[in-house]
Design an enzyme around this catalytic site. Structure first.
Site, mmCIF file in Angstrom:
data_model
loop_
_atom_site.group_PDB
_atom_site.id
_atom_site.type_symbol
_atom_site.label_atom_id
_atom_site.label_comp_id
_atom_site.label_asym_id
_atom_site.label_seq_id
_atom_site.Cartn_x
_atom_site.Cartn_y
_atom_site.Cartn_z
ATOM 1 N N GLY A 107 0.707 -1.103 0.040
ATOM 2 C CA GLY A 107 -0.014 -0.091 -0.114
ATOM 3 C C GLY A 107 0.897 1.263 -0.152
ATOM 4 C CB SER A 159 4.839 0.116 -2.970
ATOM 5 O OG SER A 159 5.883 -0.204 -1.924
ATOM 6 C CD GLU A 184 13.074 11.581 -11.689
ATOM 7 O OE1 GLU A 184 12.706 12.618 -11.078
ATOM 8 O OE2 GLU A 184 13.925 11.565 -12.701
ATOM 9 C CG HIS A 193 21.775 25.838 3.244
ATOM 10 N ND1 HIS A 193 22.792 24.768 3.059
ATOM 11 C CD2 HIS A 193 22.081 26.386 4.423
ATOM 12 C CE1 HIS A 193 23.589 24.908 3.849
ATOM 13 N NE2 HIS A 193 23.211 25.782 4.977
#
Length: 124
Positions: A21, A23, A75, A93
């Site tokens: 779930g 995933s 990705e 930053h």
């Protein structure tokens, strides 16, 4: 109790169901929020059938498919890094920028690796 600590206490099939779930939720979030992920899934939809057709042996097919599958994996990791960096450091930053750039470079290397595998397998 947080979701993470509740997940850690589960065992067996319920842990697998919860993991599946999470995933699916991650894939859905990537699909909704990441244009690059959608493009890579389009590439995958074309490349996997092509790999199965063009590969002469099982090893060829595995290399072609595996190299293309690596790209959305990297990705997803890159997108996760970007999300955590954005949450932890909403202001600009140098270290945040470096982390995002390194994640992007990892995706580039995955794409180069896939192209190299395809070139080597199809040339051979």
């Amino acid at each position: 109790m947080s979701d993470a600590s509740g997940f850690k206490g589960k065992n067996g099939v319920s842990r697998l169901i919860n993991a599946f779930g999470y995933s699916c939720a991650g894939l859905a979030a990537a699909w909704r929020g990441e244009a690059a992920f959608r493009q890579e899934m389009g590439l995958l939809a074309v490349a996997v059938p092509l790999a199965l057709f063009l590969g002469k042996t099982g090893v060829d097919r595995a290399l072609l498919v595996g190299s293309v599958l690596l790209v959305p994996v990297v990705e997803l990791l890159n997108s996760a890094i970007e999300a955590v960096v954005d949450k932890a450091s909403p202001e600009r930053h140098e270290l945040a920028g470096r982390a995002k750039d390194m994640g992007s470079a990892a995706v580039l290397f995955a794409l180069i690796a896939a192209a190299a595998v395809w070139a080597c397998v199809l040339a051979g």
